[in-house]
Write an enzyme that holds these catalytic residues in place. Structure first.
Site, PDB file in Angstrom:
ATOM      1  N   GLU A  66       0.824  -1.208   0.000  1.00  0.00           N
ATOM      2  CA  GLU A  66       0.000   0.000   0.000  1.00  0.00           C
ATOM      3  C   GLU A  66       0.860   1.261   0.000  1.00  0.00           C
ATOM      4  OE1 GLU A  66      -2.155  -2.994   2.800  1.00  0.00           O
ATOM      5  OE2 GLU A  66      -0.112  -2.579   2.130  1.00  0.00           O
ATOM      6  N   CYS A  94      -2.732  -2.685   7.534  1.00  0.00           N
ATOM      7  CA  CYS A  94      -2.273  -2.632   8.918  1.00  0.00           C
ATOM      8  C   CYS A  94      -2.412  -1.192   9.417  1.00  0.00           C
ATOM      9  CB  CYS A  94      -0.817  -3.081   8.997  1.00  0.00           C
ATOM     10  SG  CYS A  94       0.342  -1.934   8.220  1.00  0.00           S
ATOM     11  N   CYS A  97      -0.244   1.340   7.337  1.00  0.00           N
ATOM     12  CA  CYS A  97      -0.788   1.648   6.013  1.00  0.00           C
ATOM     13  C   CYS A  97      -2.092   2.431   6.117  1.00  0.00           C
ATOM     14  CB  CYS A  97      -0.986   0.362   5.224  1.00  0.00           C
ATOM     15  SG  CYS A  97       0.567  -0.460   4.811  1.00  0.00           S
TER      16      CYS A  97
END
Length: 199
Positions: A66, A94, A97
């Site tokens: 990402e 996560c 990100c």
């Protein structure tokens, strides 16, 4: 894909189309020995950024798919704010990100597999659309979820099998105490597939 094709396809088909591109990137990551996660940033029907996990390749703990895609999009658009952009990622982001997505002011996140052990779009944490943060975005979950999960599952099963052949994991499937199979292989599972990230 032209805007006319996108209109004919409809929103669900368009989401699936972009997720297929993210899956291709995830497969490229796997071929490079990286955890197979891919991401694509799209604006006005055009890909402006793409990436796959590069943690090992770049020795970079922030080398998640990402973030690689967001950096590419920001460079192409000449702006760290990605207003009007959508990111398509093969797994729920996560916390790192998700935080970057908030800072970039994305309009929308579309992801495939949920991450029940580290997902920050609602599975474990709610970084995206948190009431105390100053940016909101649309979130669509589960697009091609089975395919996204399968890429991860296959990758880690293959690594486990190689480790068993090498004698790192005994046939029982239990690792010897104190030994680590890999940087991420056994950290967490995403609908049966271990973590996309390395630590």
């Amino acid at each position: 894909m032209s805007k006319t094709e996108a209109t004919i396809r409809g929103p669900a088909q368009e989401d699936a189309h972009w997720m297929e591109l993210a899956l291709e990137l995830a497969r490229s990551a796997a071929a490079a020995g990286e955890v197979p996660v891919g991401a694509v940033v799209v604006k006005d029907g055009v890909v402006v950024g793409r990436g796959h996990n590069r943690n090992l390749t770049d020795n970079d703990p922030t080398g998640h798919a990402e973030l690689v895609a967001l950096r590419a999009a920001a460079a192409r658009l000449g702006n760290h704010r990605l207003a009007g952009c959508t990111i398509f990622a093969t797994i729920e982001p996560c916390a790192m990100c998700a935080g970057a997505m908030v800072h970039s002011r994305l309009a929308r996140l579309v992801y495939g597999a949920s991450d029940p052990k580290a997902g920050a779009a609602g599975s474990v944490l709610t970084v995206l659309n948190h009431p105390r943060l100053n940016h909101r975005m649309e979130v669509t979950a589960g697009v091609l979820a089975d395919q996204c999960s399968e890429v991860l599952t296959s990758f880690f099963q293959s690594r486990r099998n190689l480790s068993r052949v090498a004698g790192v994991i005994p046939p029982s499937g239990r690792e010897p105490a104190g030994e680590i199979l890999s940087e991420s292989a056994e950290r967490r599972e995403v609908e049966g597939a271990p973590d996309k990230k390395t630590e």
